[in-house]
Design a protein around this motif. Structure first.
Motif, PDB file in Angstrom:
ATOM      1  N   GLU A 498      15.208 -65.028 -48.469  1.00 56.39           N
ATOM      2  CA  GLU A 498      14.164 -65.951 -48.933  1.00 56.39           C
ATOM      3  C   GLU A 498      13.555 -65.452 -50.245  1.00 56.39           C
ATOM      4  O   GLU A 498      13.286 -66.245 -51.147  1.00 56.39           O
ATOM      5  N   TRP A 499      13.343 -64.132 -50.355  1.00 57.36           N
ATOM      6  CA  TRP A 499      12.722 -63.587 -51.569  1.00 57.36           C
ATOM      7  C   TRP A 499      13.573 -63.839 -52.806  1.00 57.36           C
ATOM      8  O   TRP A 499      13.044 -63.976 -53.901  1.00 57.36           O
ATOM      9  N   ILE A 500      14.903 -63.857 -52.647  1.00 55.44           N
ATOM     10  CA  ILE A 500      15.767 -63.957 -53.845  1.00 55.44           C
ATOM     11  C   ILE A 500      16.020 -65.399 -54.274  1.00 55.44           C
ATOM     12  O   ILE A 500      16.669 -65.627 -55.294  1.00 55.44           O
ATOM     13  N   GLN A 501      15.522 -66.384 -53.526  1.00 54.94           N
ATOM     14  CA  GLN A 501      15.830 -67.771 -53.882  1.00 54.94           C
ATOM     15  C   GLN A 501      15.383 -68.139 -55.299  1.00 54.94           C
ATOM     16  O   GLN A 501      16.146 -68.786 -56.027  1.00 54.94           O
ATOM     17  N   PRO A 502      14.165 -67.745 -55.743  1.00 53.26           N
ATOM     18  CA  PRO A 502      13.804 -68.080 -57.139  1.00 53.26           C
ATOM     19  C   PRO A 502      14.766 -67.469 -58.154  1.00 53.26           C
ATOM     20  O   PRO A 502      15.058 -68.084 -59.187  1.00 53.26           O
ATOM     21  N   ASN A 503      15.273 -66.251 -57.862  1.00 57.08           N
ATOM     22  CA  ASN A 503      16.239 -65.624 -58.779  1.00 57.08           C
ATOM     23  C   ASN A 503      17.531 -66.433 -58.817  1.00 57.08           C
ATOM     24  O   ASN A 503      18.115 -66.641 -59.885  1.00 57.08           O
ATOM     25  N   LEU A 504      17.969 -66.884 -57.642  1.00 54.36           N
ATOM     26  CA  LEU A 504      19.230 -67.627 -57.601  1.00 54.36           C
ATOM     27  C   LEU A 504      19.094 -68.974 -58.315  1.00 54.36           C
ATOM     28  O   LEU A 504      20.059 -69.485 -58.882  1.00 54.36           O
ATOM     29  N   ASP A 505      17.888 -69.556 -58.285  1.00 53.65           N
ATOM     30  CA  ASP A 505      17.673 -70.831 -58.985  1.00 53.65           C
ATOM     31  C   ASP A 505      17.853 -70.674 -60.485  1.00 53.65           C
ATOM     32  O   ASP A 505      18.316 -71.585 -61.170  1.00 53.65           O
ATOM     33  N   THR A 506      17.444 -69.508 -61.008  1.00 49.49           N
ATOM     34  CA  THR A 506      17.447 -69.340 -62.465  1.00 49.49           C
ATOM     35  C   THR A 506      18.643 -68.547 -62.983  1.00 49.49           C
ATOM     36  O   THR A 506      18.943 -68.571 -64.166  1.00 49.49           O
TER      37      THR A 506
END
Lengths: 517, 74
Positions: A498-506
């Motif tokens: 869950e924590w890495i989702q913003p990284n994966l979006d960008t």
């Protein structure tokens, strides 16, 4: 009806172009237990979704009156289609015509396949069978020969596309020469057990050049190439090969400009398996099944291993955690103690580059005793391939989680860490520059040889150092993020997902060091 | 009856031999355990059959690809 006759003629030619090598050629292919390229494409794609490119491509022969008397279809089939609703490019040789050796339009279409997939940012699936170019026909008089000297190298798009779109290839018959090159210029390759071979040059060439008589299977059958690292996976038959390709694609985005897609997950994220507490034996020399740990931690049934027989001390594969595709790296201590051999290092580097290219987060389960040592390992150049693996990991840009399971010794351990890694440790972990047993003998050799009883002295030093390898100081010193109960591994990793989702979006777009074959 | 060789994949010492000549084995059974890189490395039978010959003893040193046993394949 101004163009009625032309439209009728077009339909007739499209029909002729689908006849492949004729009823006889198709029957020969079936008699060998193999499908034709059009049947393979149908098995791969969602029903009715194939949009072929170049439907009227052929080598026509006319009589003196301009009447069409012969119509040899292009022996390469390519086009768009859908796999589970996602657009891909499907392509492959028609073995029923000239054994897949490209005819004029067939050659153009084969080169076009990578251009098409790259241009429209769609995954490419190659269903390969054929021996590449033939010397027949290259001795024509007059006309032009070769490619224009200023043309782009034909292999540029094959290499470039590997950094842009997922490419999966299947060897479904004898695959030699250029098609064998295409097979390995893929992110995933699979070959059928009894009906395929992969060869640089076939038996006739080998006999002529080397005086050695060998069959196609002896030279390049599945027994050879699953261990050589040329082919990732074995398939029972053509249907299984195509299923494995579909499964592989399910973990990847359609191109490097898109992020990985999460799937619905009905496996509880807080599932804690009791067996994780006992799977690593207290006797640090005894082995255990790393694959069981993987299966217990990831979403049930989601682990898909690649290249299991090549560099077997290193496990590589894909899985899902809370529906998020992840790359799994893990050591198998039942082979070479899990050590990094030259082959394991090459397998590791390619897999890290694959995950980095497509922005797939990595979960790394570490039981690394170090680079394999000894005479064979030195001759194999292990340290060079090992450092290439270290470089791939240390320059990776993807979210990365480490679970220290058992051992973590030497420079090879550096290959298991990428910048910004989230680092977990099990109580069973031992780590350091060298394993205590060998390391003590080297570091304290003067003290040991000066002692009255050298063996007792060595054992005393080993015992003292073993006491200091408790996992707690590493947690207290914040040398790991968390020391965890092994049963907590899945819940903790699912939180991390869950924590890495913003990284994966960008984190999209081409990487600096894309994967090469 | 076809014979199949059982090879060591790694350099190391023979720690324990778990079969005798004449033992029946199935593919994947552990024939012996080597010690290498401070780990116990199992050597598995590559096929179903009977152990025809054991070519090493416990504590012997073996090299990579050395034949350690021969199986009569069923």
């Amino acid at each position: 009806m101004a163009w009625d006759s032309e439209v009728k003629e077009l339909e007739r030619r499209r029909h002729l172009a689908k006849q492949q090598g004729g009823a006889e050629g198709v029957a020969r292919q079936h008699a060998k237990g193999r499908m034709t390229i059009r049947e393979r494409v149908d098995v791969l794609l969602d029903p009715g979704s194939f949009k072929e490119h170049g439907r009227a491509t052929a080598s026509p022969v006319y009589d003196d009156n301009g009447e069409l008397i012969e119509y040899v279809p292009a022996n390469y089939v390519v086009g768009f289609g859908e796999v589970n609703g996602r657009r891909i490019v499907a392509a492959g040789e028609d073995f029923t015509l000239k054994g897949g050796s490209p005819n004029a339009a067939g050659l153009r279409k084969s080169v076009y396949a990578e251009h098409l997939a790259s241009q429209y940012k769609s995954p490419l699936v190659r269903l390969l069978e054929g021996g590449g170019g033939s010397v027949k026909g290259s001795g024509k008089q007059g006309g032009t020969v070769g490619e224009p000297v200023f043309s782009e190298p034909r292999f540029k798009i094959i290499s470039d596309s590997m950094g842009q779109i997922p490419i999966a290839s299947a060897a479904l018959g004898a695959v030699a020469g250029f098609p064998a090159g295409r097979l390995v210029a893929s992110h995933f390759s699979v070959m059928t057990e009894h009906t395929s071979q992969v060869l640089i040059g076939g038996p006739a060439l080998v006999t002529r050049a080397l005086g050695v008589e060998m069959t196609k299977d002896q030279l390049g059958g599945a027994d050879i190439h699953l261990r050589s690292g040329v082919v990732d996976n074995l398939a029972r038959d053509e249907h299984d090969a195509i299923e494995q390709i579909k499964r592989f694609l399910s973990y990847l985005p359609s191109n490097v400009w898109e992020r990985t897609q999460r799937s619905p997950c009905d496996d509880p994220v807080d599932r804690m398996e009791q067996d994780l507490l006992t799977i690593v034996p207290r006797d640090s020399n005894a082995g255990f099944e790393m694959r069981s740990i993987i299966e217990m931690v990831v979403d049930k049934g989601s682990f898909f291993e690649t290249a299991a027989l090549y560099g077997p001390s290193q496990i590589c594969g894909f899985a899902r955690l809370a529906g998020q595709p992840v790359g799994i790296l893990a050591n198998d201590c039942l082979h070479y103690a899990g050590a990094m051999t030259a082959e394991a290092a090459q397998k590791y580097r390619r897999f890290v580059e694959l995950c980095d290219t497509f922005h797939i987060p990595v979960v790394n389960l570490v039981d690394q005793p170090g680079f394999m040592i000894g005479p064979e390992s030195e001759k194999a150049g292990t340290i060079r391939y090992g450092m290439a693996a270290v470089a791939a990991a240390s320059q990776a840009s993807i979210p990365w989680a480490v679970v220290q399971i058992h051992k973590g010794f030497g420079v090879a351990t550096a290959a298991h860490y990428a910048p910004g890694a989230y680092v977990l440790a099990w109580p069973s972990v031992e780590s350091g520059a060298l394993p205590i047993e060998g390391g003590v003998a080297v570091a304290f050799h003067k003290e040991i040889s000066a002692a009255k009883d050298p063996i007792a002295k060595r054992e005393e030093l080993e015992g003292r150092l073993k006491d200091s390898r408790s996992p707690f100081p590493r947690a207290e010193s914040f040398a790991v993020h968390e020391l965890i109960d092994p049963r907590e591994t899945r819940p903790v990793l699912c939180d991390w997902v869950e924590w890495i989702q913003p990284n994966l979006d960008t984190l999209v777009g081409p990487v600096t060091f894309p994967i090469r074959p | 009856m076809a014979k199949m060789e059982v090879e060591s994949e790694v350099t190391g010492n023979v720690w324990k031999i778990l079969v005798e000549e004449g033992s029946k084995v199935t593919s994947g059974d552990v024939v012996m355990i080597l010690e290498s890189m401070k780990m116990e490395i199992p050597v598995e039978a590559p096929a179903d059959g009977t152990i025809a010959e054991l070519l090493v003893q416990e504590e012997d040193q073996v090299e990579e690809d050395q034949v350690v046993a021969v199986i009569d394949v069923n």
